[in-house]
Design a protein around this motif. Structure first.
Motif, PDB file in Angstrom:
ATOM      1  N   GLN A   1       0.836  -1.206   0.000  1.00  0.00           N
ATOM      2  CA  GLN A   1       0.000   0.000   0.000  1.00  0.00           C
ATOM      3  C   GLN A   1       0.865   1.248   0.000  1.00  0.00           C
ATOM      4  O   GLN A   1       0.578   2.223  -0.704  1.00  0.00           O
ATOM      5  CB  GLN A   1      -0.926   0.006   1.213  1.00  0.00           C
ATOM      6  CG  GLN A   1      -1.854   1.224   1.261  1.00  0.00           C
ATOM      7  CD  GLN A   1      -2.728   1.323   0.034  1.00  0.00           C
ATOM      8  OE1 GLN A   1      -3.508   0.413  -0.254  1.00  0.00           O
ATOM      9  NE2 GLN A   1      -2.613   2.438  -0.710  1.00  0.00           N
ATOM     10  N   VAL A   2       1.940   1.221   0.810  1.00  0.00           N
ATOM     11  CA  VAL A   2       2.887   2.341   0.792  1.00  0.00           C
ATOM     12  C   VAL A   2       3.441   2.518  -0.613  1.00  0.00           C
ATOM     13  O   VAL A   2       3.505   3.633  -1.153  1.00  0.00           O
ATOM     14  CB  VAL A   2       4.024   2.109   1.805  1.00  0.00           C
ATOM     15  CG1 VAL A   2       5.071   3.220   1.684  1.00  0.00           C
ATOM     16  CG2 VAL A   2       3.488   2.054   3.232  1.00  0.00           C
ATOM     17  N   GLN A   3       3.847   1.424  -1.225  1.00  0.00           N
ATOM     18  CA  GLN A   3       4.398   1.468  -2.584  1.00  0.00           C
ATOM     19  C   GLN A   3       3.396   2.049  -3.572  1.00  0.00           C
ATOM     20  O   GLN A   3       3.749   2.896  -4.408  1.00  0.00           O
ATOM     21  CB  GLN A   3       4.810   0.066  -3.018  1.00  0.00           C
ATOM     22  CG  GLN A   3       5.283  -0.020  -4.466  1.00  0.00           C
ATOM     23  CD  GLN A   3       5.700  -1.424  -4.839  1.00  0.00           C
ATOM     24  OE1 GLN A   3       6.796  -1.853  -4.535  1.00  0.00           O
ATOM     25  NE2 GLN A   3       4.820  -2.158  -5.523  1.00  0.00           N
ATOM     26  N   ALA A   4       2.147   1.597  -3.492  1.00  0.00           N
ATOM     27  CA  ALA A   4       1.124   2.083  -4.429  1.00  0.00           C
ATOM     28  C   ALA A   4       0.934   3.589  -4.294  1.00  0.00           C
ATOM     29  O   ALA A   4       0.807   4.301  -5.301  1.00  0.00           O
ATOM     30  CB  ALA A   4      -0.195   1.352  -4.181  1.00  0.00           C
ATOM     31  N   ASP A   5       0.908   4.094  -3.058  1.00  0.00           N
ATOM     32  CA  ASP A   5       0.744   5.533  -2.848  1.00  0.00           C
ATOM     33  C   ASP A   5       1.939   6.309  -3.397  1.00  0.00           C
ATOM     34  O   ASP A   5       1.779   7.317  -4.099  1.00  0.00           O
ATOM     35  CB  ASP A   5       0.564   5.835  -1.362  1.00  0.00           C
ATOM     36  CG  ASP A   5      -0.822   5.464  -0.843  1.00  0.00           C
ATOM     37  OD1 ASP A   5      -1.687   5.099  -1.658  1.00  0.00           O
ATOM     38  OD2 ASP A   5      -1.033   5.537   0.379  1.00  0.00           O
ATOM     39  N   VAL A   6       3.139   5.837  -3.056  1.00  0.00           N
ATOM     40  CA  VAL A   6       4.351   6.564  -3.463  1.00  0.00           C
ATOM     41  C   VAL A   6       4.543   6.512  -4.974  1.00  0.00           C
ATOM     42  O   VAL A   6       5.102   7.446  -5.568  1.00  0.00           O
ATOM     43  CB  VAL A   6       5.579   6.008  -2.719  1.00  0.00           C
ATOM     44  CG1 VAL A   6       6.872   6.640  -3.225  1.00  0.00           C
ATOM     45  CG2 VAL A   6       5.438   6.248  -1.216  1.00  0.00           C
ATOM     46  N   ARG A   7       4.051   5.464  -5.608  1.00  0.00           N
ATOM     47  CA  ARG A   7       4.173   5.380  -7.066  1.00  0.00           C
ATOM     48  C   ARG A   7       3.373   6.462  -7.779  1.00  0.00           C
ATOM     49  O   ARG A   7       3.611   6.722  -8.967  1.00  0.00           O
ATOM     50  CB  ARG A   7       3.735   3.997  -7.555  1.00  0.00           C
ATOM     51  CG  ARG A   7       4.835   2.946  -7.430  1.00  0.00           C
ATOM     52  CD  ARG A   7       4.435   1.616  -8.047  1.00  0.00           C
ATOM     53  NE  ARG A   7       5.560   0.694  -8.064  1.00  0.00           N
ATOM     54  CZ  ARG A   7       5.496  -0.553  -8.521  1.00  0.00           C
ATOM     55  NH1 ARG A   7       4.344  -1.030  -9.013  1.00  0.00           N
ATOM     56  NH2 ARG A   7       6.565  -1.329  -8.508  1.00  0.00           N
ATOM     57  N   GLU A   8       2.435   7.079  -7.092  1.00  0.00           N
ATOM     58  CA  GLU A   8       1.745   8.220  -7.680  1.00  0.00           C
ATOM     59  C   GLU A   8       2.716   9.382  -7.875  1.00  0.00           C
ATOM     60  O   GLU A   8       2.501  10.237  -8.739  1.00  0.00           O
ATOM     61  CB  GLU A   8       0.584   8.640  -6.786  1.00  0.00           C
ATOM     62  CG  GLU A   8      -0.514   7.597  -6.681  1.00  0.00           C
ATOM     63  CD  GLU A   8      -1.618   7.983  -5.709  1.00  0.00           C
ATOM     64  OE1 GLU A   8      -2.541   7.180  -5.512  1.00  0.00           O
ATOM     65  OE2 GLU A   8      -1.560   9.103  -5.154  1.00  0.00           O
ATOM     66  N   GLN A   9       3.777   9.414  -7.067  1.00  0.00           N
ATOM     67  CA  GLN A   9       4.839  10.415  -7.235  1.00  0.00           C
ATOM     68  C   GLN A   9       5.965   9.881  -8.098  1.00  0.00           C
ATOM     69  O   GLN A   9       6.484  10.579  -8.977  1.00  0.00           O
ATOM     70  CB  GLN A   9       5.457  10.777  -5.878  1.00  0.00           C
ATOM     71  CG  GLN A   9       4.549  11.259  -4.790  1.00  0.00           C
ATOM     72  CD  GLN A   9       5.311  11.300  -3.468  1.00  0.00           C
ATOM     73  OE1 GLN A   9       5.541  10.259  -2.849  1.00  0.00           O
ATOM     74  NE2 GLN A   9       5.723  12.487  -3.044  1.00  0.00           N
ATOM     75  N   PHE A  10       6.370   8.629  -7.818  1.00  0.00           N
ATOM     76  CA  PHE A  10       7.537   8.020  -8.439  1.00  0.00           C
ATOM     77  C   PHE A  10       7.115   6.662  -9.012  1.00  0.00           C
ATOM     78  O   PHE A  10       7.165   5.648  -8.312  1.00  0.00           O
ATOM     79  CB  PHE A  10       8.665   7.846  -7.423  1.00  0.00           C
ATOM     80  CG  PHE A  10       9.126   9.125  -6.794  1.00  0.00           C
ATOM     81  CD1 PHE A  10      10.143   9.876  -7.375  1.00  0.00           C
ATOM     82  CD2 PHE A  10       8.544   9.589  -5.618  1.00  0.00           C
ATOM     83  CE1 PHE A  10      10.560  11.068  -6.804  1.00  0.00           C
ATOM     84  CE2 PHE A  10       8.965  10.774  -5.036  1.00  0.00           C
ATOM     85  CZ  PHE A  10       9.974  11.521  -5.637  1.00  0.00           C
ATOM     86  N   PRO A  11       6.680   6.623 -10.275  1.00  0.00           N
ATOM     87  CA  PRO A  11       6.094   5.414 -10.852  1.00  0.00           C
ATOM     88  C   PRO A  11       7.003   4.187 -10.828  1.00  0.00           C
ATOM     89  O   PRO A  11       6.501   3.051 -10.848  1.00  0.00           O
ATOM     90  CB  PRO A  11       5.786   5.829 -12.302  1.00  0.00           C
ATOM     91  CG  PRO A  11       5.622   7.321 -12.231  1.00  0.00           C
ATOM     92  CD  PRO A  11       6.608   7.773 -11.199  1.00  0.00           C
ATOM     93  N   GLU A  12       8.308   4.375 -10.771  1.00  0.00           N
ATOM     94  CA  GLU A  12       9.234   3.241 -10.820  1.00  0.00           C
ATOM     95  C   GLU A  12       9.587   2.718  -9.430  1.00  0.00           C
ATOM     96  O   GLU A  12      10.350   1.756  -9.306  1.00  0.00           O
ATOM     97  CB  GLU A  12      10.526   3.653 -11.550  1.00  0.00           C
ATOM     98  CG  GLU A  12      10.312   4.180 -12.958  1.00  0.00           C
ATOM     99  CD  GLU A  12       9.622   3.168 -13.859  1.00  0.00           C
ATOM    100  OE1 GLU A  12       9.952   1.973 -13.769  1.00  0.00           O
ATOM    101  OE2 GLU A  12       8.734   3.585 -14.630  1.00  0.00           O
ATOM    102  N   PHE A  13       9.046   3.300  -8.384  1.00  0.00           N
ATOM    103  CA  PHE A  13       9.432   2.929  -7.030  1.00  0.00           C
ATOM    104  C   PHE A  13       9.065   1.480  -6.717  1.00  0.00           C
ATOM    105  O   PHE A  13       7.931   1.048  -6.931  1.00  0.00           O
ATOM    106  CB  PHE A  13       8.763   3.856  -6.020  1.00  0.00           C
ATOM    107  CG  PHE A  13       9.036   3.499  -4.584  1.00  0.00           C
ATOM    108  CD1 PHE A  13      10.329   3.408  -4.104  1.00  0.00           C
ATOM    109  CD2 PHE A  13       7.985   3.256  -3.708  1.00  0.00           C
ATOM    110  CE1 PHE A  13      10.589   3.085  -2.779  1.00  0.00           C
ATOM    111  CE2 PHE A  13       8.219   2.936  -2.385  1.00  0.00           C
ATOM    112  CZ  PHE A  13       9.526   2.840  -1.919  1.00  0.00           C
ATOM    113  N   ASP A  14      10.023   0.731  -6.190  1.00  0.00           N
ATOM    114  CA  ASP A  14       9.822  -0.659  -5.797  1.00  0.00           C
ATOM    115  C   ASP A  14      10.275  -0.816  -4.349  1.00  0.00           C
ATOM    116  O   ASP A  14      11.463  -0.692  -4.043  1.00  0.00           O
ATOM    117  CB  ASP A  14      10.619  -1.591  -6.700  1.00  0.00           C
ATOM    118  CG  ASP A  14      10.400  -3.069  -6.370  1.00  0.00           C
ATOM    119  OD1 ASP A  14       9.624  -3.372  -5.435  1.00  0.00           O
ATOM    120  OD2 ASP A  14      11.020  -3.917  -7.046  1.00  0.00           O
TER     121      ASP A  14
END
Length: 250
Positions: free
Chosen positions: A106-119
C-alpha cells in the motif's frame, strides 16, 4: 530598374535577412537549451556522487527501552507515540507476515503516484527492521513542533536537533497524514490520506554557524501522523528507492 522594382528588391532582401536572423536565433536558442540540459545532467550526476552518510540517529525508529518513545528522538510533550508495527528484515518466504507485505504494498502504491518506478521490495530481504510509528496530538502550544531525530553529534548540537548548513543535506521520511496538518523538515511534501516519500534538499549557505532544525511543525490543533524511515543524511537524494537506513560512521 524602376523605383518600384528597386523597392521590391530591398523589401525582398530585408525579408531574406530577417529569415536568416530568425533561423540563427532559433539555432542559438536550441544550442543554449542543449547546453543547459547537459549542464543540469552533469550537476545532477555530481550531486548523486556526493556521499550519503546519516547525520541523524535511528532512521529505523527503534523504540526506547520502555517502548513508549522513539529512541534518540526528541518528541514534543503534547505528542503521544504508538509503534504500529515492526516489519522484519526477513523475506516473505522466510517469515514476513502477509499483513506486513500488504502494508508495504500500500505504501508502494501511494508513493508510485509520485515516483512510478518505485519498488519497495515488499516480499524481499532487507538489511534491517523497519518500524512504523503513529504520532498523535490533541493540543498545539506556543511552540508546536512535532518530533525530530537527534543528530549524530547531539552533544555538540546542545540537543537542539539541528544540522549545520555547510554541506548538502537531504531530509526525508515516508509519511502519511491521517488527520490534521504538518509541514516542513522531514515532512516536506505530505499529502493527507496518502503515504508520501517526503524530502527536502538543503544547500550550503556559506553563512558561518548556520543551521537547520529537523522538526516539522504542527499546523493544526489536533492530528494523527504515521511515519517510517525518517532522518537526514549528507548529499542529495532525489528518489525514494535510495532512501532507507543510511550508513553512519561512529
Amino acid at each position: 530598374m524602376s523605383t518600384e522594382q528597386q523597392l521590391a528588391a530591398v523589401v525582398s532582401a530585408a525579408n531574406n535577412l530577417t529569415q536568416v536572423i530568425t533561423g540563427k536565433v532559433g539555432e542559438i536558442d536550441k544550442a543554449i537549451a542543449e547546453a543547459r540540459r547537459a549542464y543540469e545532467a552533469q550537476l545532477l550526476d555530481l550531486k548523486n556522487r556526493l556521499p550519503r552518510l546519516a547525520v541523524t540517529k535511528n532512521f529505523n525508529l527503534y523504540p526506547s527501552a520502555d517502548g513508549k518513545l522513539i529512541d534518540n528522538w526528541g518528541i514534543h510533550g503534547e505528542v503521544t507515540c504508538n509503534k504500529l508495527r515492526s516489519i522484519t528484515a526477513t523475506s516473505q518466504a522466510t517469515g514476513r507476515p502477509q499483513a506486513d507485505v500488504d502494508f508495504m504494498l500500500q505504501v508502494q502504491a501511494d508513493v508510485r503516484e509520485q515516483f512510478p518506478e518505485f519498488d519497495i521490495r515488499a516480499s524481499e530481504y532487507w538489511r534491517t527492521i523497519v518500524n512504523v510509528w503513529q504520532l498523535k496530538w490533541a493540543t498545539a502550544g506556543v511552540s508546536p513542533w512535532l518530533a525530530f531525530p537527534y543528530t549524530v553529534d547531539t552533544a555538540l548540537a546542545n540537543g537542539t536537533g539541528a544540522v549545520p548548513l555547510n554541506s548538502y543535506i537531504t531530509l526525508g521520511a515516508f509519511v502519511r497524514v491521517v488527520e490534521g496538518a504538518i509541514a516542513g523538515a522531514w515532512s516536506t511534501g505530505v499529502e493527507k490520506g496518502k503515504w508520501r516519500w517526503c524530502s527536502a534538499v538543503v544547500a550550503p549557505t556559506e553563512l558561518f554557524g548556520a543551521y537547520y532544525h529537523l522538526h516539522p511543525m504542527r499546523n493544526s490543533a489536533s492530528g494523527v501522523v504515521e511515519v517510517m524511515l525518517a532522518g537526514a543524511c549528507t548529499g542529495v537524494v532525489t528518489s525514494p528507492g535510495d532512501w532507507g537506513t543510511m550508513l553512519a560512521l561512529n
